[in-house]
Design a protein around this motif. Structure first.
Motif, PDB file in Angstrom:
ATOM      1  N   GLU A 108      48.987 -16.810  74.749  1.00 50.05           N
ATOM      2  CA  GLU A 108      49.909 -15.686  74.833  1.00 50.05           C
ATOM      3  C   GLU A 108      50.865 -15.672  73.643  1.00 50.05           C
ATOM      4  O   GLU A 108      51.299 -14.635  73.196  1.00 50.05           O
TER       5      GLU A 108
ATOM      6  N   GLY B 273      48.122 -15.727  70.300  1.00 48.46           N
ATOM      7  CA  GLY B 273      46.933 -14.881  70.366  1.00 48.46           C
ATOM      8  C   GLY B 273      45.735 -15.649  70.878  1.00 48.46           C
ATOM      9  O   GLY B 273      45.676 -16.874  70.763  1.00 48.46           O
ATOM     10  N   THR B 274      44.809 -14.933  71.464  1.00 46.37           N
ATOM     11  CA  THR B 274      43.617 -15.593  71.988  1.00 46.37           C
ATOM     12  C   THR B 274      42.711 -16.009  70.838  1.00 46.37           C
ATOM     13  O   THR B 274      42.721 -15.395  69.778  1.00 46.37           O
TER      14      THR B 274
ATOM     15  N   ASN C 165      54.108 -19.927  62.179  1.00 45.86           N
ATOM     16  CA  ASN C 165      52.717 -19.495  62.196  1.00 45.86           C
ATOM     17  C   ASN C 165      51.796 -20.516  61.543  1.00 45.86           C
ATOM     18  O   ASN C 165      50.665 -20.716  61.974  1.00 45.86           O
TER      19      ASN C 165
ATOM     20  N   ASN D 177      40.039 -16.835  63.964  1.00 47.69           N
ATOM     21  CA  ASN D 177      41.272 -17.624  63.914  1.00 47.69           C
ATOM     22  C   ASN D 177      41.089 -19.043  64.461  1.00 47.69           C
ATOM     23  O   ASN D 177      41.974 -19.877  64.320  1.00 47.69           O
TER      24      ASN D 177
ATOM     25  N   PRO E 130      41.853 -10.646  75.829  1.00 44.45           N
ATOM     26  CA  PRO E 130      42.415 -10.664  74.476  1.00 44.45           C
ATOM     27  C   PRO E 130      43.907 -10.398  74.516  1.00 44.45           C
ATOM     28  O   PRO E 130      44.367  -9.527  75.252  1.00 44.45           O
ATOM     29  N   HIS E 131      44.601 -11.175  73.775  1.00 46.29           N
ATOM     30  CA  HIS E 131      46.051 -11.071  73.789  1.00 46.29           C
ATOM     31  C   HIS E 131      46.524 -11.178  72.356  1.00 46.29           C
ATOM     32  O   HIS E 131      46.132 -12.104  71.658  1.00 46.29           O
ATOM     33  N   PRO E 132      47.305 -10.259  71.909  1.00 46.11           N
ATOM     34  CA  PRO E 132      47.784 -10.358  70.520  1.00 46.11           C
ATOM     35  C   PRO E 132      48.845 -11.444  70.415  1.00 46.11           C
ATOM     36  O   PRO E 132      49.490 -11.774  71.405  1.00 46.11           O
ATOM     37  N   PRO E 133      49.000 -11.979  69.222  1.00 43.12           N
ATOM     38  CA  PRO E 133      50.059 -12.981  69.042  1.00 43.12           C
ATOM     39  C   PRO E 133      51.442 -12.372  69.262  1.00 43.12           C
ATOM     40  O   PRO E 133      51.661 -11.211  68.929  1.00 43.12           O
ATOM     41  N   THR E 134      52.311 -13.148  69.829  1.00 41.60           N
ATOM     42  CA  THR E 134      53.659 -12.636  70.077  1.00 41.60           C
ATOM     43  C   THR E 134      54.718 -13.476  69.385  1.00 41.60           C
ATOM     44  O   THR E 134      55.900 -13.358  69.690  1.00 41.60           O
TER      45      THR E 134
END
Lengths: 316, 612
Positions: free
Chosen positions: B269, B272-273, B316, B278, B295-299
């Motif tokens: 979460e 990102g997944t 990051n 990646n 799928p989850h975008p990076p937060t």
């Protein structure tokens, strides 16, 4: 780099050895060190330990005996404890059961194995070296106790830096391996042999010299013995060794042969050297052998005893 | 013989220079005596024993004494302690906690049965990062954070450069002095690695051999370990640095998962997944089988937007899913974040912070444990116990039993119980019921923030199930051996909540003193994430993390205690059982257990551990 150096014995420690082990005569001290180190070596072979573990164990053994008296514990026990401890923190640990088995076996031999004594014709009777469960427990506890003593005496300085890998690097640096393989192998083997032999030296070379010096001296001797020419000039300074140190070490390593010869004449044909044996020997020499039961005699009682002896000698 | 005394060397003599600057270790003098130190007071209970502050009578230096009790170990001196001591003795860096020496305390009446007690002597450090962050009175400034990060990275670069994997990077293992010096502590899980050391620009390099994946406290455990990558590299420590960095920025642990599965989930979460881009190869990892995440975008950018773009960029790099591309310490030190304004503070310029030490922290947190000076975790050994403080306080009558426990980590006897046994799993004794709940609550609040799971317990996580048996088997076995009277444990039992509470019992008073921590954000949300039934369970789980580390001895102790006190109610009994049976063993424990095949032979365990 701490990895490459060893703690060394201080001159005062070496000097104090005489009083530490009094009244053990110096030659008997030498015998004890030599034979116990050989015992470790033999046990290491039987336990199939890599030589570096066995070598480290022997260095620890000598270190320990720099701090505690030789007669404080049975020699074979100290040897077993150091071997166990060294193996334990290495990548090739051995169980206490294996160690005690091997030592029991070695102690059961009527004659300590040696290259010069003929191998026994018949294998020993297994019952002579069987270690029962109770005996094992006792043995184990004894070793663990000594392990604690050793750690305490060494202040947990269990790291030992060996000269063997350095020696190989040095040989490469000296381009020995560009010689014909037959020659270079002989030199390399001889070098390692010198290093391993030096482990047994009663002069405790591993406690008085850093690994680079030991490696350099071993190479120097090996090259001379094999007739290989080394660079002109003082090549050893490249390895942080000074001429005097090199000379001393060469003499020390070479002198081992004569020493071993003498030891063999004295002890040949006997089993593992024990405190009992040493006391017997001291008796023969007319030395008081009351001490050494693991109880240190304090100065006062020693004085009193000496006085009594004097008085006794006069009055009779 | 020429050696001992070297003649004065000519200027420019490198040999002499080197000799003068090597760490003085040219002697084996034996350990010093505990009487060489004047004990100034107890700092707290570390993970594997008590820690005292003391003053050296020889040098006047203030030190921390960490006790390693010699118990009746079947294998002699605990190998983990030996290994850690050996490692520490070889290291010398301003940002790595130094082992000054070992001190021994002999029993007044020497007997064959009782072994002497060994202490590790390390410099006294005023705080640990985790405690510092927990202290509501302290806010780290950006220059300060940069300063600590630089020191952390320097220390880590040194370790990695010396072929050492720390494997337990976390805020609680970072000690900080009032002079602003940060030091990495706790080498109980550390080991040499065989591969070439990291070089600039190449991340952690490539591992050639397998290591155990059961390392690192869960909250700081990188995704590749959670997915059971065995060929890991120094990059695992760098992930931990990322977590610590985030923790410094936000003031609390950023990835406080309550199970391994949940840990992965919240990691994904945040960053990102995983995809083939990646995190190449992630699908092939043993732990990735059957895993599906929407799928989850990076937060990250969003979550840390207040920290600024430089911090986000570094974060990051550190929290990169692809372990092969994750930045190494050398490159991280060159990150622009450290060169942009505000510049890092110099260590000497940092404000002297409130003496937020263990005891102080207790005010906030209730049960703090490890005293800052002493690394809590693995220093000596294996598991991290609970963090400490668990209060098993001294003096509790029930604890006397400690002596009987044969627990590897020793700690036996003379000192009563400290809370943190790293080894094992400890079921705590039931405290008075009233206190219990409160303790929990409080605990819960506090815990999560920092030190929660010292080393996360394995059990909750389905993937681990396979391995769980072993640990359980192992534990139960030892349990059986140790205590015949142990109540039967069943997996189906109630949640383990109560189990641990008991350990607080003795401490109850102390905890009560703590002011409620309103200042902290309630952590309830986290527990909720958990898929398990709500209830106290959650709490207990969290709690479990810590206590689990204790060892059998603790367990037994508690057992005994339980026996002694009949006042616990049904529920507690229930929970106790339950927790025990199901409670995952902490990582270290787990590691050990897993690694050794034959459960009966602790020896093998150790060996295996060592090898991995």
């Amino acid at each position: 780099m701490a990895h490459l150096t060893n703690p060394l014995a201080t001159p005062s420690q070496l000097y104090a050895l005489t009083t530490l082990n009094s009244p053990l005569p110096i030659d008997l001290q030498h015998s004890i060190r030599f034979y116990t180190a050989r015992l470790t070596q033999a046990a290491g072979l039987l336990l199939r330990l890599p030589q570096d573990i066995t070598a480290q164990a022997n260095v620890l053994l000598y270190r320990y005996w720099l701090v505690d008296p030789l007669l404080a514990w049975e020699f074979s026990d100290v040897s077993a404890a150091t071997l166990y401890l060294t193996a334990k923190i290495s990548a090739s640990p051995r169980t206490l059961r294996s160690i005690t088995n091997v030592y029991t076996y070695l102690l059961s031999l009527p004659t300590f194995p040696s290259p010069t004594t003929p191998a026994p014709t018949a294998p020993p009777d297994p019952e002579s070296y069987y270690l029962s469960e109770t005996a094992y427990t006792t043995y184990r506890n004894r070793l663990l106790n000594i392990e604690g003593q050793i750690l305490n005496a060494l202040s947990f300085t269990t790291h030992v830096s060996l000269p063997h890998p350095l020696a190989i690097t040095y040989l490469q640096t000296l381009s020995i391996f560009s010689l014909p393989p037959a020659v270079s192998t002989r030199v390399a083997k001889r070098t390692i042999a010198h290093l391993n032999t030096a482990l047994l030296s009663p002069q405790m070379l591993y406690l008085t010299h850093q690994p680079p010096a030991l490696a350099t001296a071993a190479i120097y001797l090996a090259a001379r013995e094999e007739g290989v020419k080394l660079p002109d000039g003082e090549w050893w300074t490249v390895f942080d060794v000074e001429r005097e140190e090199l000379g001393f070490l060469c003499v020390g390593m070479r002198s081992l042969e004569g020493f071993v010869e003498e030891e063999r004449r004295r002890w040949e044909g006997r089993g593992v050297l024990t405190r009992e044996g040493v006391r017997g020997e001291m008796g023969k020499l007319g030395l008081n052998n009351e001490v050494g039961n693991g109880v240190e005699e304090d100065e006062e009682s020693q004085m009193a005893r000496l006085l009594d002896e004097k008085v006794g000698a006069v009055s009779t | 013989m020429e050696t001992p005394t070297h003649p004065p060397s000519p200027p420019g003599d490198f040999v002499a220079f080197a000799r003068e600057h090597t760490r003085p270790q040219n002697r084996f003098v034996g350990c010093s005596r505990i009487t060489d130190y004047e004990i100034l007071g107890k700092l707290g209970e570390g993970t594997f024993g008590e820690v005292h502050r003391a003053k050296s009578k020889k040098t006047g230096a203030i030190v921390a004494l960490k006790k390693i009790l010699m118990h009746n170990e079947k294998d002699g001196f605990p190998i983990t302690a030996l290994r850690e001591i050996k490692l520490l003795k070889l290291l010398s860096h301003p940002n790595v906690l130094k082992l000054e020496e070992m001190a021994v305390e002999h029993h007044s009446k020497p007997s064959a049965k009782k072994r002497a007690i060994m202490y590790m002597v390390t410099p006294y450090m005023d705080h640990d990062l985790s405690g510092l962050l927990e202290n509501p009175g302290i806010t780290l400034t950006e220059p300060q954070i940069k300063c600590y990060m630089l020191q952390l990275l320097e220390g880590l670069r040194y370790l990695h450069d010396n072929h050492i994997l720390h494997r337990d990077m976390k805020a609680a293992n970072l000690l900080i002095s009032n002079k602003g010096i940060l030091q990495i502590a706790d080498f109980g899980l550390a080991r040499h690695y065989d591969e070439p050391v990291p070089v600039a620009g190449c991340g952690g390099g490539q591992a050639r051999r397998d290591y155990t994946s059961l390392v690192v406290t869960r909250w700081y455990r990188p995704p590749e370990l959670l997915l059971h990558l065995r060929k890991y590299t120094t990059a695992i420590d760098m992930w931990g640095v990322g977590c610590v960095f985030g923790e410094m920025l936000t003031g609390k642990p950023i990835l406080a998962g309550d199970s391994d599965a949940n840990q992965l989930k919240i990691i994904f979460e945040l960053v990102g997944t995983p995809t083939d881009e990646n995190m190449p190869g992630w699908r092939n990892l043993p732990g990735a089988e059957g895993l599906k995440f929407p799928p989850h975008p990076p937060t990250i950018a969003q979550r840390f937007r207040e920290a600024g773009s430089g911090a986000i960029s570094l974060l990051n790099e550190l929290l990169k899913l692809d372990w092969k591309k994750r930045v190494n310490a050398i490159d991280a030190l060159k990150h622009p974040y450290f060169r942009n304004a505000p510049l890092p503070a110099r260590a000497g310029d940092l404000p002297v912070m409130e003496d937020s030490h263990e005891l102080d922290r207790r005010k906030f947190r209730g049960q703090k444990a490890a005293p800052p000076p002493a690394p809590k975790g693995g220093t000596v050994g294996m598991g991290v116990g609970n963090w400490g403080g668990e209060p098993t306080a001294n003096g509790h009558a029930g604890f006397g039993n400690g002596d009987n426990y044969a627990y590897r980590q020793q700690n036996g006897g003379r000192y009563p119980p400290h809370g943190g046994h790293r080894n094992g799993v400890p079921p705590p004794p039931p405290p008075p019921i009233d206190d219990r709940r409160r303790a929990w609550e409080r605990h819960r609040d506090d815990r999560p923030d920092t030190r929660l799971p010292p080393r996360p317990p394995p059990a909750d996580y389905p993937p681990y199930d396979g391995s769980r048996d072993r640990p359980d088997g192992y534990r139960s076995r030892s349990r059986d051996l140790d205590r015949d009277r142990a109540p039967p444990r069943s997996r189906a039992g109630a949640p383990s909540v109560d189990t641990y509470i008991p350990s607080y019992g003795p401490d109850g008073g102390r905890r009560d003193d703590r002011p409620p921590r309103d200042d902290r954000p309630p952590r309830d949300d986290r527990p909720l994430r958990d898929d398990r039934p709500p209830r106290d369970d959650r709490l207990s789980r969290e709690r479990d993390d810590r206590p689990r580390r204790r060892d059998d001895r603790d367990e037994r102790r508690h057992e005994n205690r339980d026996r002694d006190r009949l006042d616990y109610d049904e529920r507690s009994r229930h929970s106790r059982t339950r927790s025990r049976s199901r409670s995952p063993i902490r990582d270290r424990e787990r590691e050990r257990v897993r690694e050794r095949e034959p459960l009966e032979r602790p020896y093998d365990r150790d060996r295996d551990v060592y090898r991995r």
